[in-house]
Design a protein around this motif. Structure first.
Motif, PDB file in Angstrom:
ATOM      1  N   GLY A  20       0.822  -1.197   0.000  1.00  0.00           N
ATOM      2  CA  GLY A  20       0.000   0.000   0.000  1.00  0.00           C
ATOM      3  C   GLY A  20       0.860   1.252   0.000  1.00  0.00           C
ATOM      4  N   PHE A  21       0.222   2.381  -0.215  1.00  0.00           N
ATOM      5  CA  PHE A  21       0.941   3.656  -0.220  1.00  0.00           C
ATOM      6  C   PHE A  21       0.109   4.659   0.561  1.00  0.00           C
ATOM      7  CE2 PHE A  21       2.793   7.592  -1.533  1.00  0.00           C
ATOM      8  CZ  PHE A  21       4.103   7.289  -1.897  1.00  0.00           C
ATOM      9  N   ALA A  22       0.730   5.287   1.572  1.00  0.00           N
ATOM     10  CA  ALA A  22       0.023   6.255   2.412  1.00  0.00           C
ATOM     11  C   ALA A  22       0.915   7.464   2.648  1.00  0.00           C
ATOM     12  CB  ALA A  22      -0.361   5.618   3.749  1.00  0.00           C
ATOM     13  N   TRP A  23       0.271   8.615   2.766  1.00  0.00           N
ATOM     14  CA  TRP A  23       1.026   9.798   3.156  1.00  0.00           C
ATOM     15  C   TRP A  23       0.109  10.788   3.856  1.00  0.00           C
ATOM     16  CZ3 TRP A  23      -1.115   9.616  -1.660  1.00  0.00           C
ATOM     17  CH2 TRP A  23      -1.603  10.792  -2.236  1.00  0.00           C
ATOM     18  N   THR A  24       0.708  11.742   4.548  1.00  0.00           N
ATOM     19  CA  THR A  24      -0.045  12.752   5.280  1.00  0.00           C
ATOM     20  C   THR A  24       0.422  14.141   4.888  1.00  0.00           C
ATOM     21  OG1 THR A  24       1.498  12.653   7.153  1.00  0.00           O
ATOM     22  CG2 THR A  24      -0.462  11.251   7.274  1.00  0.00           C
ATOM     23  N   PHE A  25      -0.477  15.102   5.052  1.00  0.00           N
ATOM     24  CA  PHE A  25      -0.131  16.507   4.902  1.00  0.00           C
ATOM     25  C   PHE A  25      -0.996  17.314   5.871  1.00  0.00           C
ATOM     26  CE2 PHE A  25      -3.405  15.642   1.677  1.00  0.00           C
ATOM     27  CZ  PHE A  25      -4.321  16.672   1.894  1.00  0.00           C
ATOM     28  N   TRP A  26      -0.633  18.583   6.059  1.00  0.00           N
ATOM     29  CA  TRP A  26      -1.342  19.466   6.989  1.00  0.00           C
ATOM     30  C   TRP A  26      -2.001  20.600   6.211  1.00  0.00           C
ATOM     31  CZ3 TRP A  26      -0.977  18.883  12.489  1.00  0.00           C
ATOM     32  CH2 TRP A  26      -0.132  17.850  12.910  1.00  0.00           C
ATOM     33  N   THR A  27      -3.258  20.865   6.515  1.00  0.00           N
ATOM     34  CA  THR A  27      -3.959  21.952   5.836  1.00  0.00           C
ATOM     35  C   THR A  27      -3.607  23.303   6.457  1.00  0.00           C
ATOM     36  OG1 THR A  27      -5.903  21.783   7.280  1.00  0.00           O
ATOM     37  CG2 THR A  27      -5.869  20.426   5.276  1.00  0.00           C
ATOM     38  N   ASP A  28      -3.915  24.360   5.707  1.00  0.00           N
ATOM     39  CA  ASP A  28      -3.614  25.703   6.204  1.00  0.00           C
ATOM     40  C   ASP A  28      -4.684  26.169   7.191  1.00  0.00           C
ATOM     41  OD1 ASP A  28      -5.785  26.237   4.570  1.00  0.00           O
ATOM     42  OD2 ASP A  28      -4.780  27.750   3.362  1.00  0.00           O
ATOM     43  N   SER A  29      -4.330  27.161   7.959  1.00  0.00           N
ATOM     44  CA  SER A  29      -5.281  27.874   8.805  1.00  0.00           C
ATOM     45  C   SER A  29      -5.045  29.365   8.617  1.00  0.00           C
ATOM     46  CB  SER A  29      -5.126  27.488  10.279  1.00  0.00           C
ATOM     47  OG  SER A  29      -3.807  27.742  10.734  1.00  0.00           O
ATOM     48  N   ARG A  30      -6.061  30.155   8.929  1.00  0.00           N
ATOM     49  CA  ARG A  30      -5.993  31.589   8.692  1.00  0.00           C
ATOM     50  C   ARG A  30      -4.895  32.228   9.537  1.00  0.00           C
ATOM     51  NH1 ARG A  30      -9.620  36.034  10.764  1.00  0.00           N
ATOM     52  NH2 ARG A  30     -10.486  34.442  12.132  1.00  0.00           N
ATOM     53  N   ALA A  31      -4.083  33.077   8.906  1.00  0.00           N
ATOM     54  CA  ALA A  31      -3.075  33.817   9.662  1.00  0.00           C
ATOM     55  C   ALA A  31      -3.768  34.655  10.728  1.00  0.00           C
ATOM     56  CB  ALA A  31      -2.264  34.710   8.721  1.00  0.00           C
ATOM     57  N   SER A  32      -3.345  34.500  11.972  1.00  0.00           N
ATOM     58  CA  SER A  32      -4.074  35.089  13.092  1.00  0.00           C
ATOM     59  C   SER A  32      -3.112  35.633  14.132  1.00  0.00           C
ATOM     60  CB  SER A  32      -5.016  34.052  13.710  1.00  0.00           C
ATOM     61  OG  SER A  32      -5.952  33.592  12.761  1.00  0.00           O
ATOM     62  N   SER A  33      -3.678  36.119  15.211  1.00  0.00           N
ATOM     63  CA  SER A  33      -2.909  36.838  16.226  1.00  0.00           C
ATOM     64  C   SER A  33      -2.075  35.924  17.103  1.00  0.00           C
ATOM     65  CB  SER A  33      -3.874  37.634  17.118  1.00  0.00           C
ATOM     66  OG  SER A  33      -4.738  36.739  17.812  1.00  0.00           O
ATOM     67  N   GLY A  34      -2.485  34.653  17.246  1.00  0.00           N
ATOM     68  CA  GLY A  34      -1.833  33.793  18.213  1.00  0.00           C
ATOM     69  C   GLY A  34      -2.200  34.149  19.638  1.00  0.00           C
ATOM     70  N   GLN A  35      -3.263  34.916  19.810  1.00  0.00           N
ATOM     71  CA  GLN A  35      -3.772  35.258  21.131  1.00  0.00           C
ATOM     72  C   GLN A  35      -5.159  34.643  21.290  1.00  0.00           C
ATOM     73  OE1 GLN A  35      -3.675  39.536  21.234  1.00  0.00           O
ATOM     74  NE2 GLN A  35      -1.445  39.612  21.407  1.00  0.00           N
ATOM     75  N   PHE A  36      -5.456  34.209  22.518  1.00  0.00           N
ATOM     76  CA  PHE A  36      -6.658  33.429  22.745  1.00  0.00           C
ATOM     77  C   PHE A  36      -7.454  33.996  23.914  1.00  0.00           C
ATOM     78  CE2 PHE A  36      -3.535  30.841  20.660  1.00  0.00           C
ATOM     79  CZ  PHE A  36      -4.262  30.128  19.718  1.00  0.00           C
ATOM     80  N   THR A  37      -8.773  33.940  23.780  1.00  0.00           N
ATOM     81  CA  THR A  37      -9.671  34.438  24.812  1.00  0.00           C
ATOM     82  C   THR A  37     -10.510  33.291  25.351  1.00  0.00           C
ATOM     83  OG1 THR A  37      -9.795  36.625  23.791  1.00  0.00           O
ATOM     84  CG2 THR A  37     -11.577  36.019  25.295  1.00  0.00           C
ATOM     85  N   TYR A  38     -10.570  33.186  26.664  1.00  0.00           N
ATOM     86  CA  TYR A  38     -11.396  32.152  27.297  1.00  0.00           C
ATOM     87  C   TYR A  38     -12.835  32.276  26.809  1.00  0.00           C
ATOM     88  CZ  TYR A  38     -14.519  30.182  30.786  1.00  0.00           C
ATOM     89  OH  TYR A  38     -15.538  29.501  31.389  1.00  0.00           O
ATOM     90  N   ASP A  39     -13.431  31.118  26.519  1.00  0.00           N
ATOM     91  CA  ASP A  39     -14.786  31.130  25.975  1.00  0.00           C
ATOM     92  C   ASP A  39     -15.787  30.429  26.887  1.00  0.00           C
ATOM     93  OD1 ASP A  39     -16.649  31.609  23.693  1.00  0.00           O
ATOM     94  OD2 ASP A  39     -16.687  29.416  23.613  1.00  0.00           O
ATOM     95  N   ALA A  40     -15.516  29.182  27.275  1.00  0.00           N
ATOM     96  CA  ALA A  40     -16.509  28.429  28.036  1.00  0.00           C
ATOM     97  C   ALA A  40     -15.845  27.330  28.841  1.00  0.00           C
ATOM     98  CB  ALA A  40     -17.562  27.832  27.100  1.00  0.00           C
ATOM     99  N   THR A  41     -16.558  26.860  29.864  1.00  0.00           N
ATOM    100  CA  THR A  41     -16.140  25.709  30.664  1.00  0.00           C
ATOM    101  C   THR A  41     -17.160  24.597  30.484  1.00  0.00           C
ATOM    102  OG1 THR A  41     -15.066  27.115  32.317  1.00  0.00           O
ATOM    103  CG2 THR A  41     -15.623  24.873  32.978  1.00  0.00           C
ATOM    104  N   LEU A  42     -16.664  23.408  30.158  1.00  0.00           N
ATOM    105  CA  LEU A  42     -17.514  22.241  29.969  1.00  0.00           C
ATOM    106  C   LEU A  42     -17.254  21.250  31.105  1.00  0.00           C
ATOM    107  CD1 LEU A  42     -16.853  21.695  26.142  1.00  0.00           C
ATOM    108  CD2 LEU A  42     -18.576  23.161  27.216  1.00  0.00           C
ATOM    109  N   ILE A  43     -18.280  20.482  31.463  1.00  0.00           N
ATOM    110  CA  ILE A  43     -18.176  19.539  32.578  1.00  0.00           C
ATOM    111  C   ILE A  43     -18.188  18.117  32.036  1.00  0.00           C
ATOM    112  CG2 ILE A  43     -19.106  18.852  34.808  1.00  0.00           C
ATOM    113  CD1 ILE A  43     -18.275  21.792  34.658  1.00  0.00           C
ATOM    114  N   PRO A  44     -17.037  17.441  32.036  1.00  0.00           N
ATOM    115  CA  PRO A  44     -16.977  16.044  31.577  1.00  0.00           C
ATOM    116  C   PRO A  44     -17.147  15.085  32.749  1.00  0.00           C
ATOM    117  CG  PRO A  44     -14.788  16.840  31.938  1.00  0.00           C
ATOM    118  CD  PRO A  44     -15.715  17.958  32.373  1.00  0.00           C
TER     119      PRO A  44
END
Length: 486
Positions: A129-153
């Motif tokens: 067989g033949f397999a390979w992987t690649f990574w898709t692009d994501s939008r160029a962004s600030s690299g800063q993150f804001t807390y959004d929500a807390t989930l209860i697992p």
């Protein structure tokens, strides 16, 4: 009927009418015809690939298009799951181009897999067989993150999956909860807001997990390693966010790492586990219907096998296994042969007590590299670069808090380079490292959690094209979502 199912049925019908692909008899003294892959696009380990890209394979001989019927050829995003699409042929039938019907998810790893049964019209099949992987692009962004929500697992979440489990094209969250021995499922409403958890039973002290479409019905399925039951739970998805009751498959003692790959080249996805106490690796081979045969177990050549990742480290079109030795403080590559067996290839010291293992091209040279959290002593992230031939260069370590037990890679800021997130269990914070572009990393920024930083998912859960974060705290029993500030 789903597009992927219709396409498979059409190709399968054509295959039934085609000549048998039995072994071709040739006169003595005549060299056998060799059928092989010459080129693929996107290239192996490519980064920042546009999400609407087509996928092409160029063979040295014209391909029998009916031999490509699923599962012989399939394309699977880590989070966007199985992709349907149309097939186009050019260059006298030597080049096949697959055009997906929908875009990939932002910043995800994509697997393209071909079985050894893919053939020429004359019945000459691929050697493997033949397999390979690649990574898709994501939008160029600030690299800063804001807390959004807390989930209860459930109790003690460690291990998570962040893909589309209900087929509505947005990304959901599943966490494996060690002390309640279940999977918590949080469904996305399409805006990045998650509902209350539902629960799916698995085994005792469940931990590492991953997802694929094991039975090729178009729905995401889960594989979960149960550390204290010494087995793997497989939950086949119904496509609506629920799962069929688990099936359990014994493996070695205390499986703490889990990886998915087509180990035997038959087109379907198998399961590998790293078993710390028995110090070995188990392989569960898919029978083609989402059921798995009894384990095949082998020694990996390290001590205390704890982490495992599947990746083509030598770019030969066969996925290999990268395995971390918790007691021997090293990682090893077991090179895949394509027939379900793995042979020693390269071993390198990485630092004290590596826990997880992740792989991806960190320095942009087209060859996958290795990263692991070092849970004791050096207490950081260990990085080993590929030498450009599938071998391993000496390790580099980046401090990342006290007792780091998780690591994830992905392009956090959309600059085309893979970054790192390392969770420190006793430090109570995640260290977020941005890649300088050459596989080196500057000083991190930190995201704190109440008690124990345990797991990271890089995924675009609000669908705006940049990478968001889902973070787990396994002692506070909480899941936190952070949106990127565009």
């Amino acid at each position: 009927m789903r597009t992927s199912q219709l396409l498979s049925l059409c190709l399968a019908a054509l295959a039934l009418a085609a000549p048998s692909h039995a072994q071709v008899t040739r006169p003595s003294g005549v060299n056998p015809v060799v059928f092989k892959v010459l080129k693929v696009s996107p290239s192996q380990s490519a980064l920042h690939v546009p999400r609407d890209s087509s996928i092409s394979v160029t063979f040295n001989l014209p391909v029998d298009r009916t031999s490509l019927a699923m599962p012989a050829f399939h394309v699977m995003g880590r989070f966007s799951a199985m992709h349907s699409g149309s097939y186009h042929f050019s260059d006298g039938g030597r080049t096949m181009t697959f055009v997906p019907t929908k875009p990939f998810s932002a910043g995800e790893k994509v697997l393209v897999n071909m079985a050894r049964t893919v053939s020429t019209a004359g019945g000459v099949t691929l050697d493997h067989g033949f397999a390979w992987t690649f990574w898709t692009d994501s939008r160029a962004s600030s690299g800063q993150f804001t807390y959004d929500a807390t989930l209860i697992p459930g109790d003690t979440p460690y291990g998570a999956y962040g893909g589309d489990i209900d087929n509505d094209d947005d990304l959901d969250i599943c966490t494996t909860n060690e002390n309640t021995s279940d999977v918590s499922v949080f469904l996305n409403d399409g805006t990045g807001t998650f509902g209350a958890a539902t629960s799916e039973a698995v085994g005792l002290h469940c931990s590492p997990c991953d997802a694929a479409d094991f039975n090729f019905d178009g729905h995401v399925d889960l594989a979960v390693a149960n550390i204290f039951h010494h087995d793997v739970s497989v939950l086949l998805g119904n496509g609506d966010g629920t799962f069929q009751p688990q099936a359990r498959y014994p493996v070695g003692s205390q499986p703490r790492g889990l990886a998915l790959l087509d180990a035997d080249g038959d087109g379907d996805i198998d399961i590998a586990t790293a078993n710390r106490v028995t110090g070995d690796v188990s392989l569960l081979f898919n029978t083609g219907s989402g059921l798995f045969a009894s384990e095949y177990r082998f020694q990996a050549g390290v001590s205390g096998e704890t982490g495992v990742s599947s990746c083509d480290m030598d770019n030969d079109g066969i996925l290999d296994l990268v395995i971390g030795g918790y007691y021997s403080d090293n990682v090893t590559i077991r090179r895949g042969t394509g027939d379900g067996t793995f042979v020693p290839h390269a071993t390198r010291s990485i630092g004290t007590e590596p826990w997880m293992v992740v792989t991806g091209d960190l320095n942009g040279d087209g060859w996958p590299d290795i990263a692991s959290p070092l849970s004791s002593g050096s207490a950081g992230a260990g990085i080993i670069m590929n030498d450009g031939a599938g071998g391993l260069l000496p390790a580099t370590t980046y401090p990342a808090g006290n007792f780091p037990i998780s690591i994830e890679i992905g392009d956090m800021n959309g600059d085309g380079h893979l970054d790192l997130s390392v969770g420190a269990f006793q430090g109570g914070y995640f260290s977020q490292f941005f890649n300088n572009g050459d596989g080196t990393f500057g000083s991190p920024f930190y995201i704190t959690v109440p008690q124990a930083a345990s797991f990271t998912i890089f995924h675009d859960f609000d669908g705006d094209g940049d990478i968001d974060l889902t973070l787990l705290d396994e002692i506070a029993d909480l899941v936190f979502t952070y949106r990127q500030n565009g």
